[in-house]
Design an enzyme around this catalytic site. Sequence first.
Site, mmCIF file in Angstrom:
data_model
loop_
_atom_site.group_PDB
_atom_site.id
_atom_site.type_symbol
_atom_site.label_atom_id
_atom_site.label_comp_id
_atom_site.label_asym_id
_atom_site.label_seq_id
_atom_site.Cartn_x
_atom_site.Cartn_y
_atom_site.Cartn_z
ATOM 1 C CE1 TYR A 1 27.503 38.365 -19.681
ATOM 2 C CE2 TYR A 1 28.943 37.198 -18.168
ATOM 3 C CZ TYR A 1 28.774 38.003 -19.267
ATOM 4 O OH TYR A 1 29.872 38.442 -19.960
ATOM 5 C CB CYS B 1 28.127 46.174 -19.084
ATOM 6 S SG CYS B 1 27.871 44.543 -19.807
HETATM 7 C C1 G6P Z 1 30.586 40.733 -23.094
HETATM 8 C C2 G6P Z 1 30.520 41.267 -21.681
HETATM 9 C C3 G6P Z 1 31.848 41.821 -21.281
HETATM 10 C C4 G6P Z 1 32.898 40.760 -21.421
HETATM 11 C C5 G6P Z 1 32.908 40.219 -22.833
HETATM 12 C C6 G6P Z 1 33.833 39.046 -22.961
HETATM 13 O O1 G6P Z 1 30.792 41.800 -23.973
HETATM 14 O O2 G6P Z 1 29.535 42.246 -21.539
HETATM 15 O O3 G6P Z 1 31.766 42.301 -19.978
HETATM 16 O O4 G6P Z 1 34.174 41.246 -21.093
HETATM 17 O O5 G6P Z 1 31.622 39.790 -23.216
HETATM 18 O O6 G6P Z 1 33.976 38.716 -24.297
HETATM 19 P P1 G6P Z 1 35.175 37.787 -24.767
HETATM 20 O O7 G6P Z 1 35.082 37.763 -26.243
HETATM 21 O O8 G6P Z 1 36.438 38.403 -24.254
HETATM 22 O O9 G6P Z 1 34.904 36.447 -24.150
HETATM 23 MN MN MN Z 2 29.888 43.320 -19.603
#
Ligand code: G6P
Ligand code: MN
Length: 423
Positions: free
Chosen positions: A245, A162
């Site tokens: 988060y 991540c």
């Molecule tokens: C961050 C998180 C990821 C997630 C992403 C979603 O990068 O670490 O785990 O998938 O945000 O981003 P989005 O642009 O798809 O909402």
């Molecule tokens: Mn993530």
Amino acid sequence: MRIAIVGAGSGYMPGIVRGLLHRADDLAGTELACYDIDAAHLDVMTRLARNMFAARGAAITVSSHTVLKAALDGASYVFTTFRPGGLAARHLDESIPLKHGVVGQETAGPGGFLMALRSVPVLLDIAAEADPGAWIVNYTNPTNVVTDAVARHTDARIIGLCDQYIGDTEMWAELLGLPSDGLEADWIGLNHATWAQRLRLDGRELDVPLLLDDLKVPGGGATPWRDPSRMAELAKTLGFLPNSYAKYYFFHDEVVEEMRAKGTTRAQDILAMLPGYYEQVATEADKADPDPSRERGGGEHGEFAVDVICALHRDEGRRMIVNTRNNGAIPSLDADAIVEVPSLVGRSGPVPLTMGPLPGPVRGLTQAIHAYERLASEAAVTGDRRTALQALMAHPFVRSKHTAEKILDEGLAAHRDHLPQFR
Ligand code: G6P
Ligand code: MN
């Protein structure tokens, strides 16, 4: 060396190609085996990759596959970056919990739980079909639950990724008025639930409580990924840095109200921008020196994943924050828990560094999230409805048995086609 990419038609692919280019010298002679179930998106992205490599003189070849086994055969690294059911399924993950007064989020809470039910069976298949000894380098969410299921139920080697901590550290640099170059935070805990009590600038330990005393809580500035105002407010009370988060846990009810008032889910917002995005990428793909949009995965996403692969392959022993088995690094969590923790990444995999206990104010919360994750992983593997219900009841967003039942029943019905283990 062969690297397979499962989900190579993803909108994140241009960033991954950029990441490969930034390590092109170390990867000279590599074959990139690109796989996706969406042949049209796969075609755009493989053309893009070929032309970007050619334009920069990178010695990386590209093959294109719609049969999984053909991509996995001979691959030493299997990079997984897909969203089972696509954004339509994500919309359901985000909207079903919200109907029942619970935050609807792609990875955290019941939304992430439903995604885990879809992701885990696919990852187990990949683990079974990959070459023995191959490394699965996984971005597919929820990355910690997926990593737990594969680590526990297969012989495959897996490292869960991540990139959130990179952007979070940058956010904190800005909030605290520090340069982000040379700033390092010890983020520890679980994916999307990490905390940092220690911060170093150019290797020198900083006084975090003192920095937080001086911190002024800014107004606004929220993006889909980060809410600096709420993070600052939380940090002043907690006395350490929360991951972005944390707002879903500590401002749960306000966030539910905001999500309802907004009227569209994040999935819907992305679905609205994607056609234009792919069109731009397709146009760039055929140019002599393509410059694809950075709108999806334009940050460190791709570079981080490629750096992890290089760290494994070249036995670099590089310090990176990844999801791996705890083995005592964080004594407040089970030894066999998958934790997100600073680790030294080399040929034999990540070696988590001893970090000490979780900070008191979030210890119980993080342990509860871990209890949920173990049950979620188990339910996703076995398809056992009772375990699934226990998982949702263990999650700090939910607790209520009847709410858990309603979300579970709706979720299982809505995603039926992607949940062979529950049939
Ligand atoms: C961050 C998180 C990821 C997630 C992403 C979603 O990068 O670490 O785990 O998938 O945000 O981003 P989005 O642009 O798809 O909402
Ligand atoms: Mn993530």
